[in-house]
Motif scaffolding. Structure first.
Motif, PDB file in Angstrom:
ATOM      1  N   GLY A 164       0.851  -1.183   0.000  1.00  0.00           N
ATOM      2  CA  GLY A 164       0.000   0.000   0.000  1.00  0.00           C
ATOM      3  C   GLY A 164       0.885   1.231   0.000  1.00  0.00           C
ATOM      4  O   GLY A 164       1.584   1.499   0.980  1.00  0.00           O
ATOM      5  N   LYS A 172      -3.822   3.686   4.852  1.00  0.00           N
ATOM      6  CA  LYS A 172      -3.038   2.487   4.518  1.00  0.00           C
ATOM      7  C   LYS A 172      -2.819   1.606   5.744  1.00  0.00           C
ATOM      8  O   LYS A 172      -3.104   0.405   5.723  1.00  0.00           O
ATOM      9  CB  LYS A 172      -1.672   2.894   3.937  1.00  0.00           C
ATOM     10  CG  LYS A 172      -1.720   3.797   2.734  1.00  0.00           C
ATOM     11  CD  LYS A 172      -0.326   4.093   2.195  1.00  0.00           C
ATOM     12  CE  LYS A 172       0.575   4.820   3.179  1.00  0.00           C
ATOM     13  NZ  LYS A 172       0.101   6.169   3.520  1.00  0.00           N
ATOM     14  N   THR A 292       3.366  -1.014   3.909  1.00  0.00           N
ATOM     15  CA  THR A 292       2.823   0.309   3.623  1.00  0.00           C
ATOM     16  C   THR A 292       3.918   1.368   3.707  1.00  0.00           C
ATOM     17  O   THR A 292       4.889   1.218   4.454  1.00  0.00           O
ATOM     18  CB  THR A 292       1.696   0.672   4.610  1.00  0.00           C
ATOM     19  OG1 THR A 292       2.250   0.799   5.933  1.00  0.00           O
ATOM     20  CG2 THR A 292       0.622  -0.393   4.622  1.00  0.00           C
TER      21      THR A 292
END
Length: 361
Positions: A164, A172, A292
Protein backbone atom coordinates in the motif's frame (compact mmCIF):
# COMPACT_ATOMS: atom_id res chain seq x y z
CA UNK A 1 -50.14 8.75 -2.05
CA UNK A 2 -48.00 9.21 1.03
CA UNK A 3 -47.90 6.65 3.83
CA UNK A 4 -46.54 6.64 7.38
CA UNK A 5 -43.68 4.33 6.27
CA UNK A 6 -40.74 6.43 5.10
CA UNK A 7 -39.58 5.84 1.55
CA UNK A 8 -36.07 4.33 1.42
CA UNK A 9 -35.20 6.68 -1.44
CA UNK A 10 -36.37 10.15 -2.43
CA UNK A 11 -38.48 10.61 -5.56
CA UNK A 12 -36.86 12.40 -8.49
CA UNK A 13 -39.13 14.90 -10.28
CA UNK A 14 -37.89 17.02 -13.23
CA UNK A 15 -39.12 20.61 -13.12
CA UNK A 16 -39.16 21.38 -16.82
CA UNK A 17 -37.87 20.16 -20.19
CA UNK A 18 -35.27 22.93 -20.21
CA UNK A 19 -31.57 22.04 -20.50
CA UNK A 20 -30.17 21.54 -17.99
CA UNK A 21 -33.34 20.87 -15.98
CA UNK A 22 -33.39 21.46 -12.22
CA UNK A 23 -34.13 18.35 -10.19
CA UNK A 24 -36.51 18.15 -7.24
CA UNK A 25 -36.00 15.41 -4.67
CA UNK A 26 -39.10 14.76 -2.53
CA UNK A 27 -38.36 13.23 0.89
CA UNK A 28 -41.08 11.48 2.88
CA UNK A 29 -39.18 11.17 6.17
CA UNK A 30 -38.93 14.65 7.64
CA UNK A 31 -36.64 13.71 10.58
CA UNK A 32 -34.17 12.13 8.17
CA UNK A 33 -34.44 15.16 5.89
CA UNK A 34 -33.58 17.49 8.77
CA UNK A 35 -30.46 15.44 9.53
CA UNK A 36 -29.58 15.34 5.83
CA UNK A 37 -29.76 19.11 5.51
CA UNK A 38 -27.87 19.75 8.76
CA UNK A 39 -28.00 22.74 11.06
CA UNK A 40 -28.31 25.96 9.07
CA UNK A 41 -28.10 23.87 5.86
CA UNK A 42 -24.42 23.15 6.56
CA UNK A 43 -24.52 19.70 4.95
CA UNK A 44 -26.05 21.11 1.78
CA UNK A 45 -23.37 23.79 1.74
CA UNK A 46 -20.65 21.12 1.80
CA UNK A 47 -22.20 19.34 -1.17
CA UNK A 48 -22.58 22.63 -3.03
CA UNK A 49 -18.92 23.53 -2.53
CA UNK A 50 -17.70 20.08 -3.54
CA UNK A 51 -19.84 19.58 -6.64
CA UNK A 52 -20.43 23.13 -7.88
CA UNK A 53 -24.24 23.00 -7.69
CA UNK A 54 -26.94 25.05 -6.00
CA UNK A 55 -29.13 23.29 -3.43
CA UNK A 56 -32.20 24.71 -1.75
CA UNK A 57 -34.52 23.02 0.72
CA UNK A 58 -38.23 23.86 0.60
CA UNK A 59 -40.45 21.92 2.95
CA UNK A 60 -39.94 18.25 2.14
CA UNK A 61 -38.07 18.98 -1.10
CA UNK A 62 -34.49 19.71 -2.12
CA UNK A 63 -34.00 21.47 -5.45
CA UNK A 64 -30.75 20.86 -7.34
CA UNK A 65 -29.54 23.36 -9.93
CA UNK A 66 -26.35 23.07 -11.95
CA UNK A 67 -24.95 21.42 -15.04
CA UNK A 68 -26.31 17.99 -15.92
CA UNK A 69 -23.33 15.94 -14.70
CA UNK A 70 -22.88 17.71 -11.37
CA UNK A 71 -26.63 17.75 -10.70
CA UNK A 72 -26.85 14.00 -11.12
CA UNK A 73 -23.82 13.53 -8.89
CA UNK A 74 -25.48 15.65 -6.21
CA UNK A 75 -28.66 13.61 -6.57
CA UNK A 76 -26.76 10.35 -6.06
CA UNK A 77 -24.96 11.76 -3.02
CA UNK A 78 -28.19 12.97 -1.42
CA UNK A 79 -29.95 9.67 -2.14
CA UNK A 80 -27.10 7.67 -0.64
CA UNK A 81 -26.93 9.81 2.50
CA UNK A 82 -30.71 9.74 2.93
CA UNK A 83 -30.76 5.97 2.60
CA UNK A 84 -28.04 5.67 5.25
CA UNK A 85 -30.00 7.93 7.60
CA UNK A 86 -33.13 5.80 7.20
CA UNK A 87 -30.98 2.77 8.06
CA UNK A 88 -29.94 4.43 11.32
CA UNK A 89 -26.45 5.54 10.25
CA UNK A 90 -25.45 9.09 11.25
CA UNK A 91 -23.79 11.49 8.84
CA UNK A 92 -21.24 14.24 9.32
CA UNK A 93 -18.81 16.24 7.19
CA UNK A 94 -16.40 13.30 6.86
CA UNK A 95 -19.12 10.90 5.75
CA UNK A 96 -20.42 13.44 3.22
CA UNK A 97 -16.91 13.84 1.79
CA UNK A 98 -16.49 10.05 1.67
CA UNK A 99 -19.81 9.61 -0.14
CA UNK A 100 -18.81 12.19 -2.74
CA UNK A 101 -15.47 10.40 -3.26
CA UNK A 102 -17.28 7.11 -3.82
CA UNK A 103 -20.00 8.44 -6.13
CA UNK A 104 -17.85 10.56 -8.45
CA UNK A 105 -15.60 7.75 -9.82
CA UNK A 106 -18.64 5.49 -10.18
CA UNK A 107 -20.35 8.05 -12.39
CA UNK A 108 -17.19 8.56 -14.42
CA UNK A 109 -16.80 4.82 -15.01
CA UNK A 110 -20.43 4.53 -16.12
CA UNK A 111 -19.67 6.96 -18.95
CA UNK A 112 -16.70 4.97 -20.22
CA UNK A 113 -17.29 2.40 -22.94
CA UNK A 114 -16.66 -1.12 -21.69
CA UNK A 115 -14.05 -3.16 -23.52
CA UNK A 116 -12.84 -6.75 -23.03
CA UNK A 117 -9.58 -7.14 -21.13
CA UNK A 118 -6.66 -8.77 -22.86
CA UNK A 119 -5.13 -11.90 -21.34
CA UNK A 120 -3.23 -11.12 -18.15
CA UNK A 121 -4.54 -7.55 -17.96
CA UNK A 122 -6.12 -6.32 -14.75
CA UNK A 123 -9.04 -3.95 -14.75
CA UNK A 124 -8.03 -0.44 -13.73
CA UNK A 125 -11.55 0.32 -12.50
CA UNK A 126 -11.78 0.67 -8.77
CA UNK A 127 -14.59 -0.88 -6.83
CA UNK A 128 -17.75 1.20 -6.69
CA UNK A 129 -20.35 1.68 -3.99
CA UNK A 130 -22.47 -1.06 -5.60
CA UNK A 131 -20.18 -3.76 -4.22
CA UNK A 132 -18.20 -2.35 -1.34
CA UNK A 133 -15.90 -4.59 0.68
CA UNK A 134 -16.02 -4.34 4.44
CA UNK A 135 -13.87 -5.38 7.36
CA UNK A 136 -15.82 -6.90 10.24
CA UNK A 137 -14.45 -6.20 13.70
CA UNK A 138 -16.00 -6.48 17.16
CA UNK A 139 -16.23 -2.69 17.21
CA UNK A 140 -18.35 -2.69 14.06
CA UNK A 141 -17.92 -3.00 10.33
CA UNK A 142 -15.42 -0.77 8.58
CA UNK A 143 -16.37 0.45 5.11
CA UNK A 144 -14.09 2.18 2.59
CA UNK A 145 -14.19 5.96 2.45
CA UNK A 146 -12.67 6.34 -1.01
CA UNK A 147 -12.51 4.22 -4.18
CA UNK A 148 -8.82 3.62 -3.49
CA UNK A 149 -9.62 2.28 -0.03
CA UNK A 150 -12.24 -0.03 -1.56
CA UNK A 151 -9.68 -1.53 -3.95
CA UNK A 152 -7.11 -1.77 -1.14
CA UNK A 153 -9.56 -3.60 1.12
CA UNK A 154 -10.32 -5.99 -1.74
CA UNK A 155 -6.60 -6.76 -2.07
CA UNK A 156 -6.24 -7.21 1.70
CA UNK A 157 -9.00 -9.81 1.68
CA UNK A 158 -7.79 -11.76 -1.36
CA UNK A 159 -3.99 -11.48 -1.61
CA UNK A 160 -1.23 -12.96 0.54
CA UNK A 161 1.05 -9.95 0.09
CA UNK A 162 -0.07 -6.36 -0.47
CA UNK A 163 1.90 -3.16 -0.96
CA UNK A 164 0.00 0.00 0.00
CA UNK A 165 1.80 3.09 -1.29
CA UNK A 166 0.68 6.69 -1.13
CA UNK A 167 0.44 9.93 0.83
CA UNK A 168 -0.41 10.35 4.50
CA UNK A 169 -4.06 10.19 5.48
CA UNK A 170 -5.20 7.54 2.99
CA UNK A 171 -5.80 4.86 5.64
CA UNK A 172 -3.04 2.49 4.52
CA UNK A 173 -1.96 1.43 8.02
CA UNK A 174 -5.37 1.73 9.69
CA UNK A 175 -7.09 -0.59 7.20
CA UNK A 176 -4.23 -3.09 7.31
CA UNK A 177 -4.45 -3.24 11.12
CA UNK A 178 -8.25 -3.55 10.91
CA UNK A 179 -7.92 -6.50 8.52
CA UNK A 180 -5.35 -8.10 10.82
CA UNK A 181 -7.61 -7.76 13.88
CA UNK A 182 -10.60 -9.12 11.94
CA UNK A 183 -8.63 -12.18 10.80
CA UNK A 184 -7.30 -12.78 14.33
CA UNK A 185 -10.81 -12.65 15.79
CA UNK A 186 -12.04 -15.00 13.05
CA UNK A 187 -9.28 -17.51 13.81
CA UNK A 188 -7.76 -17.20 10.34
CA UNK A 189 -4.35 -16.27 11.78
CA UNK A 190 -2.77 -17.09 15.12
CA UNK A 191 -1.07 -13.76 15.75
CA UNK A 192 -0.49 -10.22 14.54
CA UNK A 193 3.01 -8.84 14.06
CA UNK A 194 3.40 -5.09 13.54
CA UNK A 195 6.76 -3.63 12.60
CA UNK A 196 8.45 -0.40 11.54
CA UNK A 197 12.03 0.60 10.79
CA UNK A 198 13.46 2.69 13.63
CA UNK A 199 14.39 5.66 11.45
CA UNK A 200 13.98 9.21 12.72
CA UNK A 201 11.89 11.54 10.57
CA UNK A 202 14.51 14.07 9.58
CA UNK A 203 15.68 14.84 13.12
CA UNK A 204 18.11 13.43 15.65
CA UNK A 205 16.48 12.35 18.89
CA UNK A 206 19.75 11.43 20.54
CA UNK A 207 19.91 9.09 23.52
CA UNK A 208 16.52 7.74 24.62
CA UNK A 209 16.20 6.73 28.30
CA UNK A 210 14.60 3.55 29.61
CA UNK A 211 14.64 -0.14 28.76
CA UNK A 212 14.45 -1.56 25.23
CA UNK A 213 10.65 -1.30 25.04
CA UNK A 214 10.70 2.33 26.19
CA UNK A 215 13.38 3.16 23.62
CA UNK A 216 11.52 1.71 20.62
CA UNK A 217 7.94 2.62 21.61
CA UNK A 218 8.14 6.17 20.17
CA UNK A 219 8.81 4.68 16.71
CA UNK A 220 5.93 2.21 17.03
CA UNK A 221 3.32 4.55 18.53
CA UNK A 222 1.24 4.90 15.30
CA UNK A 223 0.77 1.13 15.25
CA UNK A 224 -0.36 1.12 18.89
CA UNK A 225 -2.79 3.94 18.07
CA UNK A 226 -4.36 1.91 15.24
CA UNK A 227 -4.66 -1.14 17.50
CA UNK A 228 -6.40 0.83 20.24
CA UNK A 229 -9.08 1.95 17.78
CA UNK A 230 -9.79 -1.70 16.97
CA UNK A 231 -9.58 -3.32 20.41
CA UNK A 232 -9.97 -2.44 24.12
CA UNK A 233 -6.70 -1.63 25.88
CA UNK A 234 -6.97 -4.52 28.34
CA UNK A 235 -7.44 -6.99 25.48
CA UNK A 236 -4.41 -5.59 23.65
CA UNK A 237 -2.27 -5.93 26.78
CA UNK A 238 -3.49 -9.48 27.38
CA UNK A 239 -2.79 -10.53 23.79
CA UNK A 240 0.64 -8.89 23.84
CA UNK A 241 1.57 -10.84 26.97
CA UNK A 242 0.40 -14.09 25.35
CA UNK A 243 2.26 -13.31 22.12
CA UNK A 244 -0.86 -13.06 19.95
CA UNK A 245 0.06 -9.44 19.21
CA UNK A 246 3.66 -8.37 18.75
CA UNK A 247 4.92 -4.88 18.00
CA UNK A 248 8.61 -4.75 17.18
CA UNK A 249 11.14 -2.78 15.15
CA UNK A 250 12.23 -4.22 11.82
CA UNK A 251 15.67 -5.22 13.13
CA UNK A 252 13.99 -7.82 15.36
CA UNK A 253 12.69 -9.73 12.30
CA UNK A 254 16.07 -11.08 11.17
CA UNK A 255 16.44 -14.87 11.37
CA UNK A 256 12.76 -15.52 12.06
CA UNK A 257 10.13 -17.49 10.13
CA UNK A 258 6.69 -15.94 10.54
CA UNK A 259 4.01 -18.59 10.11
CA UNK A 260 0.20 -18.32 10.46
CA UNK A 261 0.52 -14.61 11.16
CA UNK A 262 -0.72 -11.30 9.81
CA UNK A 263 2.42 -9.19 9.44
CA UNK A 264 2.41 -5.46 8.73
CA UNK A 265 5.49 -3.40 7.92
CA UNK A 266 4.67 0.30 8.25
CA UNK A 267 6.78 3.26 7.03
CA UNK A 268 8.47 0.85 4.64
CA UNK A 269 9.90 3.70 2.56
CA UNK A 270 12.58 3.95 5.25
CA UNK A 271 13.92 0.44 4.71
CA UNK A 272 16.99 -0.32 2.65
CA UNK A 273 16.80 -2.89 -0.16
CA UNK A 274 18.61 -5.42 2.03
CA UNK A 275 16.21 -4.85 4.94
CA UNK A 276 13.18 -5.20 2.68
CA UNK A 277 14.46 -8.46 1.19
CA UNK A 278 15.13 -9.75 4.69
CA UNK A 279 11.60 -8.86 5.81
CA UNK A 280 9.79 -10.30 2.78
CA UNK A 281 11.63 -13.59 3.05
CA UNK A 282 10.39 -14.09 6.64
CA UNK A 283 7.02 -15.16 5.19
CA UNK A 284 5.94 -18.62 6.32
CA UNK A 285 2.97 -20.93 5.88
CA UNK A 286 -0.45 -19.32 6.32
CA UNK A 287 1.01 -15.82 6.63
CA UNK A 288 -0.33 -12.59 5.15
CA UNK A 289 1.96 -9.58 4.69
CA UNK A 290 1.10 -5.92 4.17
CA UNK A 291 3.80 -3.36 3.43
CA UNK A 292 2.82 0.31 3.62
CA UNK A 293 4.71 3.52 3.00
CA UNK A 294 4.92 6.93 1.36
CA UNK A 295 7.71 7.30 -1.19
CA UNK A 296 7.53 11.10 -0.90
CA UNK A 297 8.70 10.93 2.74
CA UNK A 298 11.92 8.93 2.66
CA UNK A 299 14.16 9.66 5.67
CA UNK A 300 17.10 7.50 4.61
CA UNK A 301 20.56 9.02 4.15
CA UNK A 302 21.09 10.77 0.82
CA UNK A 303 21.92 8.35 -1.96
CA UNK A 304 20.30 5.33 -0.27
CA UNK A 305 17.63 3.63 -2.41
CA UNK A 306 14.34 3.02 -0.61
CA UNK A 307 13.68 -0.68 -0.11
CA UNK A 308 9.98 -0.03 -0.76
CA UNK A 309 10.63 1.52 -4.15
CA UNK A 310 13.06 -1.25 -5.07
CA UNK A 311 10.64 -3.99 -3.98
CA UNK A 312 7.73 -2.60 -5.99
CA UNK A 313 9.89 -2.38 -9.11
CA UNK A 314 11.34 -5.86 -8.57
CA UNK A 315 8.14 -7.70 -7.68
CA UNK A 316 5.58 -5.92 -9.87
CA UNK A 317 4.83 -9.01 -12.01
CA UNK A 318 4.91 -11.67 -9.29
CA UNK A 319 1.64 -13.61 -8.96
CA UNK A 320 0.05 -13.33 -5.53
CA UNK A 321 1.40 -9.83 -4.84
CA UNK A 322 -0.85 -6.77 -5.23
CA UNK A 323 0.18 -3.13 -5.19
CA UNK A 324 -2.26 -0.33 -4.36
CA UNK A 325 -1.13 3.18 -5.26
CA UNK A 326 -3.09 5.84 -3.41
CA UNK A 327 -3.34 9.47 -4.53
CA UNK A 328 -4.43 12.69 -2.86
CA UNK A 329 -7.99 11.84 -3.97
CA UNK A 330 -7.93 9.02 -1.39
CA UNK A 331 -6.93 11.22 1.56
CA UNK A 332 -9.61 10.88 4.22
CA UNK A 333 -8.17 13.21 6.84
CA UNK A 334 -8.92 16.93 6.88
CA UNK A 335 -9.52 18.28 3.33
CA UNK A 336 -6.43 20.47 3.77
CA UNK A 337 -4.26 17.34 3.84
CA UNK A 338 -5.20 16.50 0.24
CA UNK A 339 -4.46 20.08 -0.82
CA UNK A 340 -1.11 20.01 0.97
CA UNK A 341 -0.17 16.76 -0.79
CA UNK A 342 -1.16 18.23 -4.16
CA UNK A 343 0.79 21.44 -3.49
CA UNK A 344 4.00 19.56 -2.69
CA UNK A 345 3.54 17.30 -5.72
CA UNK A 346 3.06 20.29 -8.01
CA UNK A 347 6.08 22.05 -6.55
CA UNK A 348 8.23 18.97 -7.10
CA UNK A 349 6.97 18.54 -10.67
CA UNK A 350 7.37 22.23 -11.40
CA UNK A 351 10.97 22.25 -10.22
CA UNK A 352 11.72 19.29 -12.47
CA UNK A 353 10.13 20.84 -15.51
CA UNK A 354 11.56 24.32 -15.05
CA UNK A 355 15.19 23.29 -15.08
CA UNK A 356 16.88 24.94 -18.06
CA UNK A 357 20.30 24.43 -19.50
CA UNK A 358 22.24 27.68 -19.79
CA UNK A 359 24.88 27.81 -22.48
CA UNK A 360 28.12 29.47 -21.49
CA UNK A 361 28.40 32.97 -22.93
Amino acid sequence: MRTDTPSPMPLSVPLSPDTPPPIILVFENNPSLALLVGQHDQHLALIEQSLGVRLSCRGSQIVIRGNVENSHLAQQVLESLYSNLNAGQPIDADIIASTIRMVAPKAKQAKQKARPLSEGEESSDRLSSDNLPEIKTKKGNILPRSPGQAQYMHHLAHQKMVFGVGPAGTGKTFLAVAQAVAMLHAGLVDRIILSRPAVEAGERLGFLPGDMKEKIDPYLRPLYDALHIMMPAEQINKRMVSGEIEVAPLAFMRGRTLAHAYVILDEAQNTTSAQMKMFLTRMGSGTHMVITGDLSQVDLPAGTVSGLKDAIETLHNIEGIATMRFTSADVVRHPLVARIVDAYDKKKTGHTRNVKKISPS
